[in-house]
Structures are given as structure tokens and as C-alpha cells.
Design an enzyme around this catalytic site. Structure first.
Site, PDB file in Angstrom:
ATOM      1  N   ASP A   8     102.068 -27.744  -0.382  1.00  0.00           N
ATOM      2  CA  ASP A   8     101.121 -28.047  -1.455  1.00  0.00           C
ATOM      3  C   ASP A   8     101.777 -29.026  -2.418  1.00  0.00           C
ATOM      4  O   ASP A   8     102.868 -28.759  -2.937  1.00  0.00           O
ATOM      5  CB  ASP A   8     100.734 -26.765  -2.208  1.00  0.00           C
ATOM      6  CG  ASP A   8      99.822 -25.863  -1.368  1.00  0.00           C
ATOM      7  OD1 ASP A   8      99.559 -26.217  -0.211  1.00  0.00           O
ATOM      8  OD2 ASP A   8      99.397 -24.814  -1.877  1.00  0.00           O
ATOM      9  N   ASP A 130      86.728 -22.112   0.992  1.00  0.00           N
ATOM     10  CA  ASP A 130      87.490 -21.200   0.149  1.00  0.00           C
ATOM     11  C   ASP A 130      86.505 -20.227  -0.460  1.00  0.00           C
ATOM     12  O   ASP A 130      85.470 -20.637  -0.977  1.00  0.00           O
ATOM     13  CB  ASP A 130      88.209 -21.979  -0.958  1.00  0.00           C
ATOM     14  CG  ASP A 130      89.048 -23.124  -0.394  1.00  0.00           C
ATOM     15  OD1 ASP A 130      89.566 -22.965   0.723  1.00  0.00           O
ATOM     16  OD2 ASP A 130      89.170 -24.158  -1.064  1.00  0.00           O
TER      17      ASP A 130
END
Length: 245
Positions: A8, A130
Site C-alpha cells: 500500500d 469493498d
């Protein structure tokens, strides 16, 4: 099933967030390219990159880092998400050597964009869904919609989407195990292969995904667990390869 290390990216560094909160981030390395090298040397067969700044800003911010990793490992499938909201951005990443782009927010707000992207870049598009309590979240998880994950996933079946990355926000970065029942339900409800994400802590969580006996689950993304050492990439991949169930 593939074990897919996550990198990330925030402000050029490799970080992990808890439950998607930008203010709750831990920096694990200020050199994401060498972090990628670590996972490649550990035997990973695919990398998952996320441009966190991009997810919040709606356009690539850490694109140079992504390109650098793709150039260094031309034979390694790389998937990138975060801020991918135009065909131009997809083209940029594909030309840079990225194997898959992950469309998240835009897939929820403009599902027709997914069909467009799949047509322009066949075999290159993954949809990132998500969710919180089964409902899709968008904009770097800042907004929760009234759209159900399974309903939306089914919408993309005809488009030619390569996979769905399903992340349970409540689990992400908490290392308390992933949402196996829902991941299994999603994999069984759609013809699109599913990649599980969020909450993987150790080998027990990998085993739980395999024990779900859902052939549609083709991969598991892991972040904090491999950075904090509760899961070893090579060991986990070997476990998947040798799993008899």
C-alpha cells in the site's frame, strides 16, 4: 490459491492502514521497490499494489513507484488499485507493464465504465468491491452505499472482468481473520473468480479459506500479517499448493 502480498503506497512509502483510515497508518518501508523485491524473493507469484493517495484523490499519485516495480519485474503479474477512474489511467498502467488494473469506486458509481474498460483492455480489468456489512463502500471507504456486494458482482459477469477483489472493511488491518462465509457466498453467487482480502492473520486463516471448498476463490491478499511476521509468504504458498482438503 495464490498468496498475494500487498504493498500500500502513501506519499511514496509502503504503509498499512487499519480499517481504511488514512490517519491510522503504519509505515513499514520508505522503499517500496525493495519491499517488492522481498516478496518476489519469498516466492510470490503476483503482487497487489494500492495507491492510497490516489484512492482519495481520484487520480494516480504514486504512479512512478508502480511503474518502477513493474519495470523491475516484467514477468510478475502486478495488479494496481487506487484512483483508477479513466481509460487514460488504465492505458498508462498497461503500457507501464502492469497486468491488471482494479476499478473500485467508479465501478460502483458508473458500472458501465467497467464494460468500457473491459472492451478496451480485455483480460486486464479487476473490480474491487469493498464492503461493510455486505454493502459496498466507495471513495477510499469514506462512503457506504446502499448497493449489495453480490448484486453488483453479478452485474459485471457479462463484461469479462478477470476477478473481483473482495475486502471486508471491518476486518482489514485488524488481523482477526477474514470474512470466510461471505467470501464463499460471493464466490458461489458469481461466475467471476474472487480474491479474498482483509484480516488475514496466519496460516489458520489461509486454511479456513481453502476449507471453504469454493473453487471460485483464486487468491488471498495479505498485508499486515506478512509485514509483522505472523504469516510467511513462501510457507503459505506452499501450504496452498499442497493442500489436499
Amino acid at each position: 490459491m495464490l498468496i498475494i502480498p500487498a504493498i500500500d503506497l502513501k506519499d511514496g512509502a509502503c504503509v498499512r492502514l487499519r480499517q481504511g483510515r488514512m490517519e491510522d497508518s503504519t509505515v513499514f518501508s520508505d522503499d517500496p521497490v525493495s519491499m517488492a523485491a522481498k516478496w518476489v524473493e519469498g516466492g510470490c507469484r503476483r503482487l497487489h499494489l494500492v495507491d492510497l493517495n490516489g484512492a482519495f484523490e481520484g487520480q494516480p499519485v504514486n504512479g512512478e513507484v508502480v511503474t518502477a516495480i513493474a519495470k523491475r519485474y516484467p514477468n510478475l503479474p502486478i495488479q494496481i488499485g487506487g484512483g483508477i477512474r479513466s481509460l487514460e489511467t488504465i492505458e498508462h498502467y498497461v503500457k507501464a507493464g502492469v497486468s491488471y488494473v482494479i476499478i473500485g469506486t467508479k465501478a460502483v458509481k458508473q458500472p458501465e465504465f467497467v464494460a468500457e474498460a473491459c472492451k478496451a483492455f480485455p483480460g486486464k480489468v479487476i473490480v474491487g468491491l469493498d464492503a461493510k456489512d455486505g454493502f459496498v463502500a466507495t471513495d477510499g471507504w469514506a462512503e457506504v452505499s446502499s448497493v449489495q456486494v453480490i448484486d453488483l458482482a453479478r452485474r459485471f459477469e457479462a463484461d469479462g472482468v478477470s476477478a473481483i477483489v473482495y475486502t471486508d472493511i471491518a476486518k482489514d488491518g485488524m488481523m482477526q481473520g477474514c470474512n470466510v462465509p461471505f467470501t464463499k457466498a460471493l464466490a458461489e453467487a458469481t461466475r467471476i473468480p474472487v480474491i479474498a482480502s482483509g484480516g488475514i492473520h496466519n496460516l489458520g486463516d489461509i486454511k479456513a479459506l481453502l476449507d471453504a471448498k469454493a473453487p471460485g476463490i483464486i487468491g488471498a491478499i495479505t498485508g499486515r500479517a506478512i509485514y509483522e511476521g505472523t504469516l510467511d509468504v513462501a510457507e503459505a504458498q506452499a501450504f496452498c499448493d499442497n493442500y489436499q482438503g
